[in-house]
Design a protein around this motif. Structure first.
Motif, short mmCIF file in Angstrom:
data_model
loop_
_atom_site.label_atom_id
_atom_site.label_comp_id
_atom_site.label_asym_id
_atom_site.label_seq_id
_atom_site.Cartn_x
_atom_site.Cartn_y
_atom_site.Cartn_z
N GLY A 34 0.78 -1.23 0.00
CA GLY A 34 0.00 0.00 0.00
C GLY A 34 0.81 1.27 0.00
N CYS A 35 2.14 1.16 0.15
CA CYS A 35 3.00 2.34 0.12
C CYS A 35 3.51 2.55 -1.30
N GLN A 36 3.33 3.75 -1.80
CA GLN A 36 3.78 4.08 -3.15
C GLN A 36 5.19 4.71 -3.15
N SER A 37 5.48 5.50 -2.12
CA SER A 37 6.81 6.13 -2.03
C SER A 37 6.99 6.72 -0.64
N VAL A 38 8.24 6.95 -0.29
CA VAL A 38 8.57 7.66 0.95
C VAL A 38 9.85 8.45 0.69
N GLU A 39 9.80 9.72 1.09
CA GLU A 39 10.94 10.61 0.86
C GLU A 39 11.26 11.34 2.15
N LEU A 40 12.53 11.72 2.28
CA LEU A 40 12.99 12.48 3.43
C LEU A 40 13.40 13.87 2.97
N TYR A 41 12.91 14.88 3.68
CA TYR A 41 13.26 16.27 3.39
C TYR A 41 13.91 16.87 4.63
N HIS A 42 14.85 17.78 4.37
CA HIS A 42 15.62 18.44 5.42
C HIS A 42 15.29 19.93 5.35
N ASP A 43 14.85 20.51 6.44
CA ASP A 43 14.53 21.93 6.48
C ASP A 43 15.79 22.75 6.18
N ILE A 44 15.69 23.68 5.24
CA ILE A 44 16.88 24.44 4.85
C ILE A 44 17.26 25.52 5.86
N TYR A 45 16.35 25.82 6.78
CA TYR A 45 16.63 26.86 7.77
C TYR A 45 16.89 26.32 9.18
N THR A 46 16.46 25.11 9.43
CA THR A 46 16.61 24.53 10.77
C THR A 46 17.33 23.20 10.64
N GLU A 47 18.57 23.19 11.07
CA GLU A 47 19.47 22.05 10.87
C GLU A 47 18.92 20.71 11.36
N ASN A 48 18.19 20.72 12.43
CA ASN A 48 17.76 19.46 13.04
C ASN A 48 16.31 19.09 12.72
N ARG A 49 15.68 19.79 11.76
CA ARG A 49 14.28 19.52 11.42
C ARG A 49 14.20 18.76 10.10
N PHE A 50 13.45 17.65 10.12
CA PHE A 50 13.26 16.80 8.96
C PHE A 50 11.77 16.51 8.77
N PHE A 51 11.41 16.17 7.54
CA PHE A 51 10.05 15.78 7.22
C PHE A 51 10.10 14.51 6.39
N THR A 52 9.18 13.62 6.65
CA THR A 52 8.99 12.50 5.73
C THR A 52 7.66 12.70 5.03
N TYR A 53 7.64 12.39 3.75
CA TYR A 53 6.42 12.39 2.95
C TYR A 53 6.26 10.98 2.42
N SER A 54 5.19 10.33 2.80
CA SER A 54 4.93 8.99 2.29
C SER A 54 3.57 8.98 1.62
N HIS A 55 3.50 8.28 0.50
CA HIS A 55 2.28 8.19 -0.29
C HIS A 55 1.68 6.79 -0.13
N TRP A 56 0.40 6.75 0.25
CA TRP A 56 -0.29 5.50 0.56
C TRP A 56 -1.53 5.35 -0.30
N ASP A 57 -1.86 4.12 -0.62
CA ASP A 57 -3.06 3.85 -1.41
C ASP A 57 -4.31 4.40 -0.74
N ASN A 58 -4.38 4.23 0.58
CA ASN A 58 -5.56 4.66 1.32
C ASN A 58 -5.25 4.64 2.82
N THR A 59 -6.22 5.07 3.60
CA THR A 59 -6.05 5.12 5.06
C THR A 59 -5.82 3.73 5.64
N ALA A 60 -6.51 2.74 5.11
CA ALA A 60 -6.37 1.37 5.63
C ALA A 60 -4.94 0.88 5.47
N ALA A 61 -4.31 1.18 4.34
CA ALA A 61 -2.92 0.75 4.11
C ALA A 61 -1.99 1.43 5.11
N LEU A 62 -2.19 2.72 5.33
CA LEU A 62 -1.36 3.44 6.30
C LEU A 62 -1.55 2.86 7.70
N GLU A 63 -2.78 2.61 8.09
CA GLU A 63 -3.04 2.08 9.43
C GLU A 63 -2.47 0.67 9.60
#
Length: 98
Positions: A34-63
């Motif tokens: 159910g996972c299509q992709s997952v990426e990691l992003y790094h905040d360009i202004y705050t050295e220790n802040r990161f974000f993950t973006y993951s793409h899921w088929d639906n809520t059930a797959a994520l859960e």
């Protein structure tokens, strides 16, 4: 499809530890049903802040993923590195009215 966005801030001395952990588990997350992709992003202004973006088929797959032992083990290894409480959002593309 939904996108799960997770904002995480780490103790500065644990930034490399987190990046190594993410690198080790990224393909396992993407290969989870159910996972299509997952990426990691790094905040360009705050050295220790990161974000993950993951793409899921639906809520059930994520859960299903979030209740898996793999997620629980990975999250346990991740959360000890935090400097602040993480935040998460589940979003989907808005359909504009015409």
């Amino acid at each position: 499809m939904l996108v799960r966005i997770v904002k995480m801030e780490f103790e500065k001395e644990h930034i490399e530890d987190f990046q190594a952990l993410f690198s080790a588990v990224q393909n396992k997350i993407v290969n989870f049903e159910g996972c299509q992709s997952v990426e990691l992003y790094h905040d360009i202004y705050t050295e220790n802040r990161f974000f993950t973006y993951s793409h899921w088929d639906n809520t059930a797959a994520l859960e299903k993923y979030r209740s898996s032992s793999f997620f629980k083990e990975t999250w346990a290894r991740t959360k000890v590195l935090f400097s602040n409480k993480p935040e998460a959002w589940s979003v989907q593309q808005s359909k504009l009215l015409s």
